[in-house]
Design a protein around this motif. Structure first.
Motif, PDB file in Angstrom:
ATOM      1  N   ALA A 188     -21.859  -3.817  -3.290  1.00  0.00           N
ATOM      2  CA  ALA A 188     -20.602  -3.305  -2.738  1.00  0.00           C
ATOM      3  C   ALA A 188     -19.548  -3.163  -3.831  1.00  0.00           C
ATOM      4  N   THR A 189     -19.798  -2.274  -4.775  1.00  0.00           N
ATOM      5  CA  THR A 189     -18.862  -2.020  -5.865  1.00  0.00           C
ATOM      6  C   THR A 189     -17.905  -0.913  -5.442  1.00  0.00           C
ATOM      7  N   SER A 190     -16.619  -1.166  -5.527  1.00  0.00           N
ATOM      8  CA  SER A 190     -15.657  -0.158  -5.097  1.00  0.00           C
ATOM      9  C   SER A 190     -15.655   1.018  -6.067  1.00  0.00           C
ATOM     10  N   TYR A 191     -15.287   2.168  -5.549  1.00  0.00           N
ATOM     11  CA  TYR A 191     -15.244   3.373  -6.367  1.00  0.00           C
ATOM     12  C   TYR A 191     -14.243   3.216  -7.503  1.00  0.00           C
ATOM     13  N   GLU A 192     -13.144   2.513  -7.235  1.00  0.00           N
ATOM     14  CA  GLU A 192     -12.122   2.299  -8.262  1.00  0.00           C
ATOM     15  C   GLU A 192     -12.662   1.495  -9.435  1.00  0.00           C
ATOM     16  N   GLU A 193     -13.572   0.568  -9.168  1.00  0.00           N
ATOM     17  CA  GLU A 193     -14.123  -0.278 -10.227  1.00  0.00           C
ATOM     18  C   GLU A 193     -14.967   0.499 -11.231  1.00  0.00           C
ATOM     19  N   VAL A 194     -15.533   1.596 -10.804  1.00  0.00           N
ATOM     20  CA  VAL A 194     -16.455   2.337 -11.671  1.00  0.00           C
ATOM     21  C   VAL A 194     -15.884   3.690 -12.098  1.00  0.00           C
ATOM     22  N   SER A 195     -14.627   3.929 -11.783  1.00  0.00           N
ATOM     23  CA  SER A 195     -14.023   5.235 -12.065  1.00  0.00           C
ATOM     24  C   SER A 195     -13.162   5.176 -13.321  1.00  0.00           C
ATOM     25  N   SER A 196     -13.745   5.549 -14.441  1.00  0.00           N
ATOM     26  CA  SER A 196     -13.005   5.634 -15.702  1.00  0.00           C
ATOM     27  C   SER A 196     -12.828   7.100 -16.084  1.00  0.00           C
ATOM     28  N   TRP A 197     -12.483   7.936 -15.110  1.00  0.00           N
ATOM     29  CA  TRP A 197     -12.482   9.380 -15.327  1.00  0.00           C
ATOM     30  C   TRP A 197     -11.457   9.848 -16.353  1.00  0.00           C
ATOM     31  N   PRO A 198     -10.227   9.350 -16.364  1.00  0.00           N
ATOM     32  CA  PRO A 198      -9.290   9.820 -17.401  1.00  0.00           C
ATOM     33  C   PRO A 198      -9.789   9.526 -18.812  1.00  0.00           C
ATOM     34  N   ALA A 254     -12.989   9.140 -19.721  1.00  0.00           N
ATOM     35  CA  ALA A 254     -14.132  10.021 -19.983  1.00  0.00           C
ATOM     36  C   ALA A 254     -13.642  11.416 -20.367  1.00  0.00           C
ATOM     37  N   ASP A 255     -12.636  11.929 -19.653  1.00  0.00           N
ATOM     38  CA  ASP A 255     -12.070  13.234 -20.010  1.00  0.00           C
ATOM     39  C   ASP A 255     -11.523  13.215 -21.432  1.00  0.00           C
ATOM     40  N   PHE A 256     -10.884  12.124 -21.797  1.00  0.00           N
ATOM     41  CA  PHE A 256     -10.309  11.984 -23.134  1.00  0.00           C
ATOM     42  C   PHE A 256     -11.395  12.070 -24.200  1.00  0.00           C
ATOM     43  N   VAL A 257     -12.476  11.305 -24.013  1.00  0.00           N
ATOM     44  CA  VAL A 257     -13.564  11.294 -24.998  1.00  0.00           C
ATOM     45  C   VAL A 257     -14.277  12.638 -25.037  1.00  0.00           C
ATOM     46  N   PHE A 258     -14.558  13.217 -23.875  1.00  0.00           N
ATOM     47  CA  PHE A 258     -15.260  14.497 -23.835  1.00  0.00           C
ATOM     48  C   PHE A 258     -14.386  15.653 -24.320  1.00  0.00           C
ATOM     49  N   GLY A 259     -13.132  15.372 -24.588  1.00  0.00           N
ATOM     50  CA  GLY A 259     -12.248  16.389 -25.128  1.00  0.00           C
ATOM     51  C   GLY A 259     -12.194  16.414 -26.643  1.00  0.00           C
ATOM     52  N   TRP A 260     -12.917  15.518 -27.285  1.00  0.00           N
ATOM     53  CA  TRP A 260     -12.906  15.478 -28.747  1.00  0.00           C
ATOM     54  C   TRP A 260     -13.781  16.608 -29.294  1.00  0.00           C
ATOM     55  N   ASP A 261     -13.160  17.732 -29.562  1.00  0.00           N
ATOM     56  CA  ASP A 261     -13.893  18.861 -30.121  1.00  0.00           C
ATOM     57  C   ASP A 261     -13.796  18.854 -31.645  1.00  0.00           C
ATOM     58  N   TYR A 262     -13.761  17.658 -32.200  1.00  0.00           N
ATOM     59  CA  TYR A 262     -13.720  17.453 -33.650  1.00  0.00           C
ATOM     60  C   TYR A 262     -14.571  16.235 -33.990  1.00  0.00           C
ATOM     61  N   ASP A 263     -15.002  16.137 -35.246  1.00  0.00           N
ATOM     62  CA  ASP A 263     -15.828  15.001 -35.672  1.00  0.00           C
ATOM     63  C   ASP A 263     -15.061  13.693 -35.509  1.00  0.00           C
ATOM     64  N   PHE A 264     -15.797  12.644 -35.121  1.00  0.00           N
ATOM     65  CA  PHE A 264     -15.165  11.371 -34.787  1.00  0.00           C
ATOM     66  C   PHE A 264     -16.051  10.236 -35.308  1.00  0.00           C
ATOM     67  N   PHE A 265     -15.859   9.891 -36.585  1.00  0.00           N
ATOM     68  CA  PHE A 265     -16.651   8.790 -37.126  1.00  0.00           C
ATOM     69  C   PHE A 265     -15.961   8.211 -38.356  1.00  0.00           C
ATOM     70  N   ALA A 266     -16.376   7.008 -38.717  1.00  0.00           N
ATOM     71  CA  ALA A 266     -15.762   6.276 -39.827  1.00  0.00           C
ATOM     72  C   ALA A 266     -16.844   5.777 -40.777  1.00  0.00           C
ATOM     73  N   ASP A 267     -16.423   5.348 -41.916  1.00  0.00           N
ATOM     74  CA  ASP A 267     -17.312   4.764 -42.928  1.00  0.00           C
ATOM     75  C   ASP A 267     -17.466   3.280 -42.639  1.00  0.00           C
ATOM     76  N   GLY A 268     -18.691   2.836 -42.347  1.00  0.00           N
ATOM     77  CA  GLY A 268     -18.934   1.434 -42.043  1.00  0.00           C
ATOM     78  C   GLY A 268     -19.479   0.631 -43.203  1.00  0.00           C
ATOM     79  N   SER A 269     -19.421   1.185 -44.412  1.00  0.00           N
ATOM     80  CA  SER A 269     -20.074   0.514 -45.539  1.00  0.00           C
ATOM     81  C   SER A 269     -19.332  -0.723 -46.031  1.00  0.00           C
TER      82      SER A 269
END
Length: 350
Positions: free
Chosen positions: A292-302, A304-319
């Motif tokens: 019985a998980t509420s819809y609000e608990e699993v709704s991270s839509w804003p 997700a929209d933010f991440v799926f809007g990255w139309d540019y490279d998104f990474f860092a140097d982990g060395s």
């Protein structure tokens, strides 16, 4: 010698995994702080409910925690604008340090959780790979303000600090406003229930951008390493899985995991198109006898929209972390599949 961790923000994606990792280590005890509190594990973990924005409540709840040796600060307060994020997120950190420093005489380390916002990644295309010594961007940026506070506070003290900079963090914790993996799992489950193929909903350019993410379990290991390794003292480190991906390659694999057809991308706001799906979610839960998980608990839509809007490279140097001694890595596709499998095991998704 046993160490006592104070995990500030213990119920989020990062905090939940950090508490679990610390509790699995023989030489650690854990005290978790959050607004809601949590379930104690006798002898290993105890939770305290505290309002970190209230300095008096914070001081009162932390007054007896003299045994704390390490503070892991992973708390976050969301706000509508970048400027509005600064006051509450800086205030919470200041309130915690003001409360714990006078009573925890054996304090050795304060760990700060940041992110690629330090590099301006949230504002638009930024220099990649981002490196820890890249020049700053114009404020407001609460991550920078928090680090500057710790740097100034640490001068002349016996404790040191570290700052961890993950990419988007993948984990299972529900009820979090920034949980991409859960959003994908619920989006796929509802799409399948409605008999439609799995379409990538982001900007057209985002489908082919080069990205990386950070597994919450991997991040937990990195946080503990940075808090205990002399080579990591008073420094910041980028932490990601160690591989790069494009949604154009990963999205069909996700569709196959859910046994779905994949169709060409179609840009749409998940916040808008998923707004009326709570009824479908309840039908899906009933049909598959889910928890019985509420819809609000699993709704991270804003988010997700933010991440799926990255139309540019998104990474860092982990060395830098590798040069200092941290060599863990995780395959990103396996990370997503493991999260989906855990959500299925917990009966969150069918």
């Amino acid at each position: 010698m046993q160490k006592v961790a104070l995990v500030v923000g213990a119920r989020g994606v990062i905090g939940t995994n950090l508490v679990e990792h610390l509790a699995s280590l023989e030489d650690w005890r854990v005290i978790g702080l959050s607004r809601r509190g949590g379930v104690d594990v006798p002898g290993k973990v105890r939770h305290l409910a505290v309002d970190l924005l209230d300095p008096l409540d914070t001081r009162d709840k932390l007054a007896g925690l003299s045994e704390v040796t390490h503070v892991f600060y992973v708390a976050y307060q969301d706000r509508p604008t970048w400027a509005e994020l600064v006051p509450p997120n800086l205030a919470m950190l200041v309130n915690v340090v003001d409360a714990i420093e006078p009573v925890a005489r054996g304090l050795r380390h304060i760990s700060l959780m940041q992110g690629y916002k330090v590099y301006g990644a949230h504002l638009g295309p930024f220099k990649t790979p981002a490196r820890e010594d890249d020049p700053p961007h114009l404020p407001p940026e609460f991550n920078v303000d928090q680090q500057q506070f710790l740097e100034a506070r640490q001068v002349g003290k016996a404790w040191d600090w570290s700052a961890l900079r993950p990419s988007v963090v993948g984990g299972v914790a529900l009820g979090n406003p920034m949980n991409l993996a859960v959003a994908i799992a619920v989006y796929a489950s509802l799409s399948k229930e409605l008999g439609v193929p799995l379409r990538f909903p982001g900007k057209p350019g985002a489908y082919d951008a080069l990205l990386e993410v950070t597994d919450a379990g991997l991040l937990a290991k990195a946080v503990v390493w940075a808090a205990t390794a002399p080579a990591a003292a008073n420094q910041a480190f980028n932490i990601a899985n160690g591989d790069l991906f494009r949604w154009s390659e990963l999205w069909p694999k996700i569709a196959r995991w859910f046994e779905m057809d994949v169709a060409p991308p179609l840009q749409m706001s998940l916040q808008d198109v998923m707004a009326d799906k709570s009824g479908v979610w309840k039908q899906l839960q009933a049909a598959h006898r889910l928890a019985a998980t509420s819809y609000e608990e699993v709704s991270s839509w804003p988010f997700a929209d933010f991440v799926f809007g990255w139309d540019y490279d998104f990474f860092a140097d982990g060395s830098k972390a590798r040069r200092a001694g941290f060599h863990e890595y995780v395959a990103t596709d396996e990370m997503f599949f493991a999260i989906f499998a855990e959500l299925r095991r917990q009966r969150v998704i069918p």
